[in-house]
Design a protein around this motif. Structure first.
Motif: not given
Lengths: 97, 219
Positions: B15, B17-20, B23, B26-27, B29-31, B111-112, B115-116
């Motif tokens: 779990d 490891l999956q969390d990391l 994270i 996400m970091m 993909k969002s940047s 993905h789109k 986007n940003k």
């Protein structure tokens, strides 16, 4: 080992909250729609987790009017950044053991 | 009993490891805008090569259209128009296919396209390109035609280095190559078209193919 587990922050236990914090760590601020697109979760789901994180003072919510629509943006607080970093360190230590 | 506890711990570890992993993704993909396709680079390279070849023949047929007046090179309006049309065709076709392959890859990744992160990438690419474009117009008006091709390479390289913070990091190295090539070209005035064809043609194709095999081929 027990020490590290106690260092894990209960506020970040859900996947959505982890996602919200990760996105906020690398973006100055983010609006609701972009956040929703990235996390792929429902409006209500995100709103409730955001509210919990705001209550912990890990992020601030700002509502603005863009034309007639409201746009909500989220920004991480220094406290939130520190708490998330601690959580990350604890996760890393647990895996290194 | 002990075995059961160990099993539970293993589950917990998985779990974390999956969390990391989550994270990290996400970091990222969002940047960063990671849907940029390598095939876009390959096609842009081919169009740039085709454009260079037609520019070469246009210049060859128009050699009487270039003359000196008060030590400044003069070009006939026809020649300028022809070269301008070729350049616009290359730009339009490259952008069109770039957009096509990128939306295709974005769809595949879920993905789109708009986007940003793609906006940030485009703005950061556009800033040096805009400055370079104006600078080239100024060079043109002052009759420094030999410096135009090197200048486009230099500013394009700077644009890629600047935009690389918001897309695949690899694009930075293409930027460095374009920039160095442009700087070298400033010392070889008259060979601009060859440097241009190498920078915008060959380098794009090589980069595009290597990106395609690195990120898209396996999926």
């Amino acid at each position: 080992m027990k020490d590290f587990i106690s260092q894990l922050n209960k506020s970040f236990e859900s996947r959505i909250r982890l996602g919200i914090m990760s996105v906020l760590m690398v973006n100055e601020s983010i609006d609701f729609l972009s956040l929703k697109e990235m996390l792929d979760a429902s409006d209500g789901n995100i709103a409730s987790h955001v509210a919990a994180l705001e209550k912990a003072e890990y992020l601030t919510i700002e509502k603005k009017f863009v034309g007639k629509k409201t746009s909500t943006t989220y920004t991480i607080t220094p406290l939130g950044r520190e708490a998330f970093n601690q959580h990350l360190n604890a996760l890393e230590q647990l895996l290194k053991r | 009993m002990q075995f059961k506890v160990l099993l539970a711990m293993d589950q917990k570890e998985k779990d974390y490891l999956q969390d990391l992993t989550e994270i990290r993704s996400m970091m990222e993909k969002s940047s960063r805008f990671i849907s940029l396709s390598g095939l876009a680079g390959v096609f842009a390279g081919f169009f740039a090569l085709a454009g260079s070849i037609s520019a070469y023949y246009i210049l060859k047929n128009f050699y009487i259209a270039i003359w000196y007046e008060n030590d400044i090179i003069q070009l006939s309006k026809d020649l300028v128009l022809h070269l301008f049309l070729v350049a616009m065709a290359v730009l339009f076709l490259s952008l069109f296919f770039g957009y096509y392959f990128t939306t295709k890859k974005a769809k595949k990744l879920g993905h789109k396209t708009w986007n940003k992160t793609s906006q940030l990438m485009l703005i950061n690419l556009a800033i040096p390109l805009f400055a370079g474009g104006i600078f080239c117009v100024s060079l043109f008006l002052h009759g420094n035609l030999g410096l135009i091709a090197p200048t486009t390479l230099i500013f394009y390289g700077l644009a890629l280095v600047n935009g690389s913070k918001f897309t695949l990091n690899d694009i930075k190295y293409l930027g460095y190559c374009e920039m160095i090539l442009g700087l070298i070209a400033t010392f070889f005035i008259g060979w601009g078209l060859w440097f241009w064809a190498f920078g915008f043609g060959i380098l794009h194709i090589v980069y595009g193919i290597s990106m395609y095999y690195k990120y898209e081929h396996k999926q």
